[in-house]
Enzyme design. Structure first.
Site, PDB file in Angstrom:
ATOM      1  N   TYR A  60       0.854  -1.195   0.000  1.00 14.57           N
ATOM      2  CA  TYR A  60       0.000   0.000   0.000  1.00 14.57           C
ATOM      3  C   TYR A  60       0.878   1.229   0.000  1.00 14.57           C
ATOM      4  CZ  TYR A  60      -4.974   0.715   0.032  1.00 14.57           C
ATOM      5  OH  TYR A  60      -6.268   0.927  -0.370  1.00 14.57           O
ATOM      6  N   GLU A  62      -0.137   5.072  -0.502  1.00 18.31           N
ATOM      7  CA  GLU A  62      -0.810   6.341  -0.791  1.00 18.31           C
ATOM      8  C   GLU A  62       0.191   7.474  -0.685  1.00 18.31           C
ATOM      9  OE1 GLU A  62      -5.410   5.690   0.791  1.00 18.31           O
ATOM     10  OE2 GLU A  62      -3.949   6.777   2.011  1.00 18.31           O
ATOM     11  N   ASP A 206      -4.211  14.489 -25.398  1.00 14.93           N
ATOM     12  CA  ASP A 206      -4.491  13.121 -24.974  1.00 14.93           C
ATOM     13  C   ASP A 206      -3.802  12.191 -25.973  1.00 14.93           C
ATOM     14  OD1 ASP A 206      -5.359  10.732 -24.063  1.00 14.93           O
ATOM     15  OD2 ASP A 206      -7.506  11.158 -24.213  1.00 14.93           O
ATOM     16  N   THR A 232      -1.518   6.626 -22.148  1.00 14.62           N
ATOM     17  CA  THR A 232      -1.567   5.276 -21.589  1.00 14.62           C
ATOM     18  C   THR A 232      -0.166   4.697 -21.727  1.00 14.62           C
ATOM     19  OG1 THR A 232      -2.109   4.301 -23.714  1.00 14.62           O
ATOM     20  CG2 THR A 232      -3.965   4.876 -22.299  1.00 14.62           C
ATOM     21  N   LYS A 235      -0.420   0.890 -24.931  1.00 18.01           N
ATOM     22  CA  LYS A 235      -0.718   0.794 -26.370  1.00 18.01           C
ATOM     23  C   LYS A 235       0.600   0.625 -27.130  1.00 18.01           C
ATOM     24  CE  LYS A 235      -5.158   2.966 -25.552  1.00 18.01           C
ATOM     25  NZ  LYS A 235      -6.083   4.096 -25.741  1.00 18.01           N
ATOM     26  N   ARG A 241      -0.806  -2.186 -18.496  1.00 18.82           N
ATOM     27  CA  ARG A 241      -2.059  -1.436 -18.590  1.00 18.82           C
ATOM     28  C   ARG A 241      -2.021  -0.307 -17.559  1.00 18.82           C
ATOM     29  NH1 ARG A 241      -6.076  -2.137 -21.369  1.00 18.82           N
ATOM     30  NH2 ARG A 241      -4.812  -3.704 -22.386  1.00 18.82           N
TER      31      ARG A 241
HETATM   32  C1  LIG Z   1      -7.127   4.500 -24.928  1.00 19.50           C
HETATM   33  C2  LIG Z   1      -7.480   5.925 -24.760  1.00 19.50           C
HETATM   34  C3  LIG Z   1      -7.935   6.430 -23.527  1.00 19.50           C
HETATM   35  C4  LIG Z   1      -8.308   5.564 -22.342  1.00 19.50           C
HETATM   36  O1  LIG Z   1      -7.417   4.684 -21.856  1.00 19.50           O
HETATM   37  P1  LIG Z   1      -7.931   3.579 -20.797  1.00 19.50           P
HETATM   38  O2  LIG Z   1      -6.655   3.056 -20.229  1.00 19.50           O
HETATM   39  O3  LIG Z   1      -8.739   2.580 -21.543  1.00 19.50           O
HETATM   40  O4  LIG Z   1      -8.753   4.294 -19.780  1.00 19.50           O
HETATM   41  C5  LIG Z   1      -8.166   7.788 -23.421  1.00 19.50           C
HETATM   42  N1  LIG Z   1      -7.973   8.610 -24.465  1.00 19.50           N
HETATM   43  C6  LIG Z   1      -7.549   8.165 -25.658  1.00 19.50           C
HETATM   44  C7  LIG Z   1      -7.352   9.127 -26.769  1.00 19.50           C
HETATM   45  C8  LIG Z   1      -7.304   6.806 -25.845  1.00 19.50           C
HETATM   46  O5  LIG Z   1      -6.901   6.370 -27.040  1.00 19.50           O
END
Ligand SMILES: *Cc1c(COP(=O)(O)O)cnc(C)c1O
Length: 413
Positions: A60, A62, A206, A232, A235, A241
C-alpha cells in the site's frame, strides 16, 4: 503470461486453482493463435509481466515518494522515483505522474487539475474519433463539463483547423483537447498551441495512442506544446495497462494532487514498477526501430487495403492506426468484424467521419512486436479482404491465419 515465468505461474495455479489456470492458458493460446489487430493492444515483454506479477502488488502506498501515508515504502519509493526519472528523460518533460491507473484516469486528473465543473472544453467530437472522456454523455466528462466538438473535413478526413479556430474564438473554452482513439494522422500540436494561446485556453494533449511512437521518435511530441499530456502505457508504448501524465514544473503539484488524493487512492506499485521497465525498454535503439517499423507496416497495410477496395480514411496513415470503410467489399464494419473474428482476425469497429455505417479500425503495434513486416501486411490485407467479401471460406481462412501467426509467436521459447 510470459513464457519465462509461465511454467512456475502455470504450476502454482494449476495446483491451487486449476480452473483459473486453464483460463490463463486459454487466453495465452488465443493471443498466440489469432491475429491481434486491435489498434490499442500490444504484447508487453516478459520483464514487464514479471514486474506486474511481483510482490510489489502487496504494497500500500498512498501519496508520493518521500511523503507516503503508509509505512514500509522505502523500496517502492525507489521504484516510483525511477519510473518518474525514466519517463521525464524519455519524453523530455519536466514532470511525470506515473500513478494514473489508466488513460481515462489520466484525463480525469488533467481536467481536475485545470477545470471547474461547468467549464467549456473544445475537443474532437466522438463521431470523428474523440474518446469517451472527451465529452461523451455516458462519461463524467460530458456530465460535468460543457464540451464543444470540432470535426474533420468531410472530403479529406483531416482535422478541420479552420473550424477549431472559429469554435475557439466563439466559445472561449477553458481548455482545448487534442488527441483521438482513431485519428490516423499526426496531430499539429503547434497549431493547437497557437489557438489555445489566442483564446487563453489550456492545451491538453491526450496522446494515449501515439505516445509510444513519440517515445521511439516516430511521431512528433506534444510535450513542448501542451500544458498537460495524458497517455496510456499499454498501447504502442508496450508497457503495463495504465496511465501517465506529463507536464511542466509549474503544474506538477496540481497534477499530482489531482491524481492523489483527488481522484485516486493508493498507487499500484507493481504497475508502476512495470511502467519503469517499459520506459527503460522504450529508451533503446531497438524500440526506436520498432516504432519506425510499426509505421512502415501501417502504411503498407493501408495501401494494401485500399488496393483491395476499402476506403481508407485520410487516404493512408502517419501512425500505427488505419481506419477503413469496407462498404465497397459489400458489408458494413460490424458484419465485417464478425466474419473476421470467425477467421481469427481480431479488430475493432469504429465510427467513420461523415458516414452512417461503421468502419474498421486496425493497428500494427502488436503484429510488429511479433516481428511481422511489410510482406505480412500485404498478406493480412488480402486475407482480410477475402474474408470480408465472403469469397474466402471461413475454415480455410482460419487455417491461413494460424499458419501466419505460427511463424511469429509473441512469447517465443
Ligand atoms: C485509450 C485511450 C484512452 C483511455 O485509456 P484507458 O486506459 O482505456 O482508460 C483515453 N484517451 C484516448 C485518446 C485513448 O486512445
Amino acid at each position: 503470461m510470459s513464457v519465462t515465468h509461465a511454467p512456475q505461474t502455470a504450476d502454482v495455479l494449476a495446483r491451487q486453482d486449476p480452473e483459473l489456470a486453464e483460463i490463463l492458458l486459454g487466453e495465452l493460446d488465443r493471443q498466440a493463435s489469432t491475429l491481434q489487430l486491435i489498434a490499442a493492444e500490444n504484447f508487453c515483454s516478459p520483464a514487464v509481466l514479471a514486474a506486474l506479477g511481483s510482490p510489489l502488488a502487496n504494497k500500500y502506498a498512498e501519496g508520493y515518494p518521500g511523503a507516503r501515508h503508509h509505512g514500509g515504502c522505502e523500496i517502492v519509493d525507489v521504484a516510483e522515483r525511477l519510473a518518474v526519472e525514466r519517463a521525464t528523460s524519455l519524453f523530455g518533460a519536466e514532470h511525470a505522474n506515473v500513478q494514473a491507473h489508466s488513460g481515462s484516469s489520466a484525463v480525469l486528473a488533467a481536467y481536475a487539475a485545470l477545470l471547474r465543473p461547468g467549464d467549456t472544453v473544445l475537443a474532437l467530437g466522438l463521431p470523428y474519433g474523440g474518446h469517451l472522456t472527451h465529452g461523451s454523455p455516458a462519461n463524467f466528462s460530458g456530465r460535468w463539463f460543457d464540451f464543444v466538438p470540432y470535426g474533420v473535413d468531410a472530403e479529406t478526413g483531416v482535422i478541420d483547423h479552420d473550424q477549431v479556430r472559429t469554435l475557439a474564438r466563439t466559445h472561449r473554452p477553458k481548455a482545448i483537447v487534442c488527441g483521438s482513439i482513431a485519428y490516423p494522422r499526426h496531430i499539429d500540436y503547434a497549431f493547437f498551441r497557437e489557438v489555445a494561446d489566442e483564446v487563453g485556453a489550456y492545451l491538453i494533449a491526450d496522446a494515449a495512442h501515439p505516445i509510444g511512437l513519440v517515445a521511439g521518435g516516430a511521431a512528433p511530441s506534444p510535450v513542448p506544446y501542451a500544458d498537460i499530456v495524458c497517455a496510456t502505457t499499454h498501447k504502442v508504448l508496450r508497457g503495463p495497462r495504465g496511465g501517465m501524465i506529463l507536464c511542466g514544473s509549474e503544474l506538477a503539484e496540481r497534477v499530482d494532487r489531482a491524481v492523489f488524493p483527488f481522484t485516486q487512492g493508493g498507487a499500484q506499485m507493481h504497475t508502476i514498477a512495470a511502467k519503469a521497465v517499459a520506459f527503460g525498454e522504450a529508451a533503446t535503439p531497438e524500440f526506436a526501430a520498432y516504432t519506425r517499423q510499426v509505421v512502415a507496416n501501417a502504411r503498407v497495410l493501408a495501401a494494401a487495403l485500399a488496393q483491395e477496395g476499402c476506403v481508407v480514411t485520410t487516404g493512408g496513415t502517419d501512425t500505427h492506426l488505419v481506419t477503413a470503410d469496407p462498404a465497397p467489399l459489400g458489408v458494413d464494419g460490424r458484419t465485417a468484424r464478425g466474419r473476421l473474428a470467425a477467421a481469427g482476425m481480431v479488430l475493432d469497429c469504429c465510427a467513420l467521419p461523415h458516414a452512417d455505417s461503421r468502419g474498421l479500425r486496425l493497428g500494427t503495434a502488436a503484429v510488429t512486436t511479433q516481428g511481422m513486416a511489410e510482406k505480412e501486411m500485404t498478406r493480412i490485407a488480402a486475407l482480410l479482404a477475402g474474408v470480408v467479401r465472403g469469397t474466402a471460406e471461413s475454415a480455410r481462412a482460419r487455417e491461413e491465419v494460424r499458419d501466419l501467426v505460427d511463424g511469429f509467436p509473441p512469447y517465443p521459447g
